[in-house]
Design a protein around this motif. Structure first.
Motif, PDB file in Angstrom:
ATOM      1  N   PRO A 276       1.524  12.958   1.739  1.00  0.00           N
ATOM      2  CA  PRO A 276       2.283  12.123   2.783  1.00  0.00           C
ATOM      3  C   PRO A 276       3.845  12.499   2.290  1.00  0.00           C
ATOM      4  N   THR A 277       4.686  12.894   3.135  1.00  0.00           N
ATOM      5  CA  THR A 277       6.045  13.176   2.926  1.00  0.00           C
ATOM      6  C   THR A 277       6.967  12.153   3.228  1.00  0.00           C
ATOM      7  N   CYS A 278       6.707  11.088   3.871  1.00  0.00           N
ATOM      8  CA  CYS A 278       7.625  10.068   4.349  1.00  0.00           C
ATOM      9  C   CYS A 278       6.700   8.646   4.840  1.00  0.00           C
ATOM     10  N   GLN A 279       7.327   7.744   5.362  1.00  0.00           N
ATOM     11  CA  GLN A 279       6.620   6.560   5.880  1.00  0.00           C
ATOM     12  C   GLN A 279       7.323   6.314   7.311  1.00  0.00           C
ATOM     13  N   PHE A 280       6.341   6.181   8.474  1.00  0.00           N
ATOM     14  CA  PHE A 280       6.828   5.849   9.496  1.00  0.00           C
ATOM     15  C   PHE A 280       6.470   4.365   9.924  1.00  0.00           C
ATOM     16  N   MET A 281       7.389   3.455  10.567  1.00  0.00           N
ATOM     17  CA  MET A 281       7.147   2.407  10.721  1.00  0.00           C
ATOM     18  C   MET A 281       7.642   1.831  12.105  1.00  0.00           C
ATOM     19  N   ALA A 282       6.784   1.061  13.046  1.00  0.00           N
ATOM     20  CA  ALA A 282       7.365   0.884  14.398  1.00  0.00           C
ATOM     21  C   ALA A 282       6.991  -0.494  14.957  1.00  0.00           C
ATOM     22  N   ILE A 283       8.210  -1.028  15.694  1.00  0.00           N
ATOM     23  CA  ILE A 283       7.740  -2.241  16.377  1.00  0.00           C
ATOM     24  C   ILE A 283       7.406  -1.807  17.898  1.00  0.00           C
ATOM     25  N   LEU A 284       6.287  -2.521  18.456  1.00  0.00           N
ATOM     26  CA  LEU A 284       5.793  -2.118  19.708  1.00  0.00           C
ATOM     27  C   LEU A 284       6.521  -3.406  20.681  1.00  0.00           C
ATOM     28  N   CYS A 285       7.124  -2.904  21.516  1.00  0.00           N
ATOM     29  CA  CYS A 285       7.762  -3.887  22.572  1.00  0.00           C
ATOM     30  C   CYS A 285       6.850  -4.085  23.900  1.00  0.00           C
TER      31      CYS A 285
ATOM     32  N   GLY B 290       1.956  -2.394  26.884  1.00  0.00           N
ATOM     33  CA  GLY B 290       3.172  -1.889  26.028  1.00  0.00           C
ATOM     34  C   GLY B 290       4.366  -1.306  26.821  1.00  0.00           C
ATOM     35  N   PHE B 291       5.575  -1.510  26.460  1.00  0.00           N
ATOM     36  CA  PHE B 291       6.637  -0.752  27.097  1.00  0.00           C
ATOM     37  C   PHE B 291       7.324   0.163  26.394  1.00  0.00           C
ATOM     38  N   CYS B 292       7.510   0.047  25.098  1.00  0.00           N
ATOM     39  CA  CYS B 292       8.100   1.024  24.294  1.00  0.00           C
ATOM     40  C   CYS B 292       7.861   0.822  22.626  1.00  0.00           C
ATOM     41  N   ALA B 293       7.978   1.797  22.000  1.00  0.00           N
ATOM     42  CA  ALA B 293       7.727   1.851  20.435  1.00  0.00           C
ATOM     43  C   ALA B 293       9.454   2.313  19.767  1.00  0.00           C
TER      44      ALA B 293
END
Length: 917
Positions: free
Chosen positions: A814-823, A870-873
């Motif tokens: 893994p080269t990075c870390q993704f994180m998301a809020i789902l609206c 879901g609407f967006c991330a």
């Protein structure tokens, strides 16, 4: 096809070399290298020629001597057993004309192949095997007689149809010190002040606003006068900057090479340059540049004591640092190794007069003790080398086919040589002093690895992965895939990227995708009650249009059963109708696992991952369900996705109430609230307590090729809408392996053997429990996440699999870390409709600025709490879990999506990096 080449055949080749001498030296070098690695000798299999398979294999040919590329070939054998082929002579290859313009197909008749254990084999291929990646590592000598056999190797790759890793034209450009110095400067990397005199240059130089002066020389007598007039001004400028020493560089073995001079000694510098000018040939140049002094050693107590005790001053030392930087499969840049060489400061340093040393070893010798400081220097060198290759790739992409030496040529590796210097403010800087071409970089990368056999192949690991990827792209290009259902926009971007033909079958006559595909066929296929009829219609359309289809697939969940029927009728690789039916119906998936006969002694039984279910075809079925299912339980649709229609019910009464309301709503609207045309059947399932996770799994012929785990934050009870997600997973490696094993056993349990699938689990205290199996690859942003984090495109793998090409996958660390809020509208409709704060338009602008990664799933609707959607991330990408969480919390507060219904601190609370055990 004869199993052995005879002398007469070899003499007939226009580009032949003395086969006996060439092969004898080749075997000697190969066995010498293998014995050093403690690997077995080459096994001769030429008496039993290997037949070509029915489906083309990866065939990467390296033309060269084994001792200059043995680490590359051994690493190729590890990543792609049997796919890396080493040949010493052009007589082992043959060219054939193609139907495409003036390009030629390259085939290999005989080669040394490498397996995953380092064993080597001498093989003859009958018929000759088609090459899909070629790298010519034979170093040509332009000054040699044109009749010399070695010159036959030059530009051999110019007219090939397959991807090429090295061409003579690009080697010359990488060896051009002026060009590479300008590109280093354009990349914003420090470089020495430079004065250059090219003799009859063959390319023009765009100097820009840099401390680089170029004075073309048309004849050597005038050139000496130019040197005299320009040199004084240059040296005065250096002295004014406090630079007391200069370096004169002349190409070619017949020249003085590199020499050091005092900046006060103009006569000495002039004499060295004139001597160099006398031996220059057209296109070559002589350079004088500022000397970059290696930072001084920090105090080392035992050295100071020795100096005083012996009465001898330690001679001034210098160090050169070489960073090997490779192009990754996705076209990014990655430093794979940094090696140093220490020597006396009054002599030029190179791989021939220094022992290779790790960066940590060099810095430790120089007195650095703090790990954080060493890591900071490594990161700085890494960033500079990667931006240099990125700028080189940008320059290369603008060149014409004739200028780069081939239509599919790309420089995938080069070396950047630095000097580490001390700045006036106390910081450290890496000054790029030269570039090594691909051939030199591969040859030099071995010296350090053969002294540290545990690292063997590490410097070329990304390069081999890129070679494999290019080979697979070449095998895939032009393949014709039948796609059922339009899917998402990323599919059409991939069609262009991978050069595949797509025939799209979809019911919407106004589908925008019709302009992006090879052929669009409008066909009403939405009635899920008549899947057999729909499949027959599609098959008939394929035959009516006389389509030569190589593969069939879908990325739309609702079309998985239909696609399986079409695959069966067309005899294409894909899920069987039975497997598609079992994975599509959630309760059937669970029961299939409970009843599974998949029994592999070293793997857990699939039933271990199932949860109890209870079917409900009518409200009366709820009565007495507590005798079968423990409450609280989940009332779930049999079909559908994204938790639509899921509800937590505490007892039979609540279950009955929710079920009746759902049925009434369906009757009133005449539109199923979930499941679409598959129906709104429901079932009860026991509640599994724990964290939620997703696994993207890739299998071919039932064999696990790769899997990628993501985490979901706490879901919104009672409807279990996802609130947040991250990749890579924060679980410890052991738990991630449990999930991957569970995913493999679950898809095997329902009968899936080929494809890319998405499997969702709850990680309970006793292990993974299945939520659902999606019989197609994931959608939304996960495909892009996997591609960025692991340098692996699961859509590309899906294309390969359906076309019958076994993917070769070596996911990167893994080269990075993704994180998301789902609206969702239920939690964020007010926050996302405030003018000037967080409208979709404002979030899209933040995406364009690179502040966030914004993905809109569907247009924002009025608040609807009955069935969340879901609407967006809103995502961020950082180096670690803690940095990603910190950044995402700041983004949520800035744009007002940290709401009372959806508190960001809480929904991100489960994302904590676990210890690695």
């Amino acid at each position: 096809m004869p199993t052995n080449l005879n002398r007469q055949e070899i003499r007939m080749e226009s580009f032949c070399v003395d086969q006996e001498i060439e092969t004898s030296r080749f075997w000697h070098d190969l066995q010498q290298g293998l014995s050093f690695c403690n690997l077995p000798e080459t096994e001769d299999r030429t008496q039993n020629p290997r037949p070509n398979p029915t489906v083309e294999e990866i065939t990467m040919v390296v033309l060269g001597e084994p001792l200059t590329c043995l680490n590359l070939c051994l690493e190729g054998g590890k990543q792609c057993p049997g796919g890396m082929l080493l040949v010493p002579s052009l007589t082992w290859l043959q060219k054939e004309p193609t139907n495409e313009r003036d390009l030629q197909t390259l085939r290999v008749r005989k080669a040394v192949t490498f397996d995953s254990c380092g064993r080597t084999f001498l093989d003859i291929f009958t018929p000759p095997r088609r090459v899909n990646y070629f790298m010519n590592l034979v170093t040509g000598n332009e000054k040699a007689d044109a009749r010399s056999p070695s010159n036959n190797f030059l530009n051999f790759e110019r007219d090939l149809e397959c991807p090429v890793g090295v061409t003579e034209e690009m080697v010359k450009r990488l060896d051009d010190r002026i060009l590479t110095r300008i590109l280093v400067a354009d990349a914003g990397v420090a470089y020495p002040d430079t004065l250059a005199f090219p003799f009859r240059p063959k390319i023009s130089y765009n100097l820009g606003d840099h401390d680089i002066s170029v004075v073309p020389v048309r004849n050597k007598e005038d050139g000496k006068e130019n040197i005299r007039s320009q040199l004084g001004v240059f040296l005065k400028r250096l002295l004014k900057k406090g630079i007391e020493k200069v370096v004169v560089k002349v190409p070619g073995s017949a020249s003085p090479g590199v020499s050091y001079h005092s900046a006060h000694d103009q006569a000495g510098v002039y004499s060295a340059m004139c001597q160099g000018l006398d031996v220059l040939e057209e296109g070559e140049s002589i350079i004088v540049e500022a000397f970059c002094e290696t930072l001084k050693l920090l105090p080392v107590p035992h050295l100071d004591y020795e100096e005083q005790a012996v009465g001898m001053k330690t001679q001034a030392l210098s160090c050169t640092i070489r960073a090997v930087v490779c192009c990754t499969p996705n076209g990014n840049q990655l430093v794979s190794d940094i090696v140093c060489g220490v020597g006396h400061a009054d002599k030029p340093l190179d791989g021939g007069n220094t022992l290779p040393l790790s960066l940590e070893g060099f810095l430790s010798q120089w007195g650095f003790q703090e790990r954080s400081e060493i890591e900071k220097i490594r990161s700085m060198i890494k960033a500079k080398a990667e931006v240099i290759l990125e700028n080189w790739m940008r320059y290369e992409s603008k060149l014409k086919k004739e200028e780069i030496g081939g239509s599919l040529m790309r420089t995938n590796v080069l070396g950047v040589n630095f000097v580490l210097t001390h700045q006036e403010d106390g910081s450290y800087d890496a000054v790029a002093v030269s570039i090594s071409n691909s051939r030199k970089t591969i040859a030099n990368s071995q010296i350090h690895e053969f002294q540290n056999l545990s690292k063997l192949g590490s410097s070329v690991r990304p390069l081999v992965a890129t070679m494999v990827n290019c080979s697979q792209r070449f095998l895939l290009q032009g393949k014709h895939i039948l796609l059922i259902g339009a899917g998402e926009e990323f599919v059409w971007e991939a069609v262009r990227e991978y050069n595949v033909k797509i025939t799209l079958v979809d019911g919407d006559p106004n589908n925008k995708a019709d302009k992006c595909v090879h052929k669009f066929i409008q066909c009403v296929i939405g009635d899920r009650n008549n899947e057999d009829i729909n499949a027959e219609k599609i098959v008939q359309l394929v035959r009516t249009h006389d389509l030569a289809i190589d593969g069939c697939m879908t990325v739309v969940d609702d079309y998985v059963p239909l696609t399986s029927l079409v695959c069966k009728a067309l005899r294409m690789i894909g899920s069987t109708p039975e497997a598609a039916r079992k994975s599509k119906k959630k309760s059937l998936s669970q029961k299939s696992l409970e009843q599974s006969r998949v029994n592999v002694p070293f793997l857990p039984n699939p039933s271990l991952f199932a949860v109890k279910t209870h079917g409900i075809s009518q409200p009366e079925d709820v009565t007495g369900s507590s005798n079968h299912i423990q409450y609280p339980a989940l009332l779930k649709p049999e079909f559908g996705a994204c938790s639509y229609g899921v509800n937590l019910v505490k007892d039979e009464a609540e279950c009955m109430k929710y079920l009746v309301n759902t049925k009434n709503s369906e009757k009133m609207t005449n539109d199923p609230p979930f499941g679409k045309n598959h129906g709104s059947a429901m079932h009860l399932t026991e509640y599994a307590q724990g964290t939620k996770h997703g696994v993207e799994i890739v299998v071919y012929r039932g064999k696990l090729l790769a899997a990628f785990v993501s985490d979901c934050g706490p879901t919104r009870i009672p409807q279990f809408f996802e609130t947040s997600t991250c990749m890579p997973s924060c679980l410890n490696p052991e738990r991630q392996r449990h999930l991957i094993t569970a995913a493999l056993q679950c898809i095997s349990g329902v009968g899936h053997t080929d494809g890319v699938f998405n499997v969702e689990f709850k990680m309970t205290p006793t292990g993974p429990k299945l939520i659902e199996i999606n019989g197609r690859m994931c959608a939304w942003f996960y495909r892009n996440w996997v591609r960025t984090v692991y340098e692996t495109d699961i859509l590309f793998l899906n294309f390969l699999i359906v076309c019958g090409i076994q993917p070769n996958i070596q996911p990167f660390e893994p080269t990075c870390q993704f994180m998301a809020i789902l609206c969702s509208p239920a939690a964020h409709s007010k926050a996302l409709s405030r003018p000037g704060i967080a409208t979709p338009e404002i979030l899209a602008e933040a995406h364009e600025r690179g502040e966030i990664i914004y993905y809109e799933m569907e247009p924002l609707k009025e608040e609807n709490t009955d069935n969340e959607c879901g609407f967006c991330a809103i995502s961020v990408k950082e180096k670690s879990v803690s940095e990603a969480k910190k950044q995402l919390l700041a983004v949520c507060r800035k744009y007002g999506v940290d709401t009372q219904e959806h508190p960001a601190e809480y929904v991100l609370s489960t994302f904590v990096q676990s210890p690695s055990y």
